[in-house]
Write a protein that holds these residues in place. Structure first.
Motif, short mmCIF file in Angstrom:
data_model
loop_
_atom_site.label_atom_id
_atom_site.label_comp_id
_atom_site.label_asym_id
_atom_site.label_seq_id
_atom_site.Cartn_x
_atom_site.Cartn_y
_atom_site.Cartn_z
N LYS A 105 0.85 -1.19 0.00
CA LYS A 105 0.00 0.00 0.00
C LYS A 105 0.88 1.24 0.00
CE LYS A 105 -1.27 1.47 4.64
NZ LYS A 105 -2.36 1.64 5.60
N GLU A 159 0.27 5.71 0.26
CA GLU A 159 -0.70 6.76 0.53
C GLU A 159 -0.27 8.08 -0.12
OE1 GLU A 159 -2.39 5.12 4.76
OE2 GLU A 159 -0.84 6.65 4.82
N GLU A 169 -5.45 6.06 0.05
CA GLU A 169 -4.52 4.94 -0.04
C GLU A 169 -4.75 4.17 -1.33
OE1 GLU A 169 -5.10 2.41 3.38
OE2 GLU A 169 -6.70 1.32 2.38
N ASN A 207 -11.34 4.19 5.34
CA ASN A 207 -10.24 4.50 4.44
C ASN A 207 -10.83 4.94 3.12
OD1 ASN A 207 -9.22 2.23 6.30
ND2 ASN A 207 -7.37 3.15 5.48
N GLN A 237 -9.99 4.56 -0.58
CA GLN A 237 -9.12 3.69 -1.39
C GLN A 237 -9.21 4.10 -2.86
OE1 GLN A 237 -9.67 -0.79 -1.85
NE2 GLN A 237 -8.35 -0.54 -0.07
#
Length: 117
Positions: A24, A26, A43, A79, A81
């Motif tokens: 991942k 960010e 992210e 989150n 995404q």
């Protein structure tokens, strides 16, 4: 459910790879929201981290993202995404000369550093 936001890239964090192979990365985008601009953290996971390869702080982008939520030890987390970025490709102009972001503040260890999602 899909959402979109547009703004200027403030910073792109280092890629994190976990023992499980999960990856991942960010990115923080500054969105002009009237008097108080918002710094939105998004992210990108697994193969979507490749979307960040040719981006630089200062570029204007539009990001398509989904909202993800989960529970961990009785606490709930959300989150954003990302799954698509437009406007920030390699053909985009480089940031203005003299443009310089202050370094990010030191990060304290957080309770979810060992969570692979």
């Amino acid at each position: 459910m899909s959402y979109e936001l547009s703004g200027k890239i403030k910073l792109i964090q280092e890629l994190k790879t976990f023992d499980s192979g999960f990856r991942k990365q960010e990115m923080v985008v500054i969105v002009d929201d009237g008097r108080y601009p918002q710094e939105i953290n998004l992210e990108f996971v697994q193969d979507k981290v490749a979307l960040l390869e040719n981006l630089q702080p200062g570029q204007e982008v539009t990001v398509a993202f989904d909202i993800r939520g989960r529970e961990y030890n009785g606490r709930y987390f959300n989150n954003l995404q990302g799954w698509k970025i437009t406007g920030g490709d390699a053909a985009s102009p480089a940031p203005e000369a003299g443009y310089s972001e202050p370094p990010p503040p030191p990060q304290e260890a957080s309770f979810d550093d060992d969570i692979p999602f």
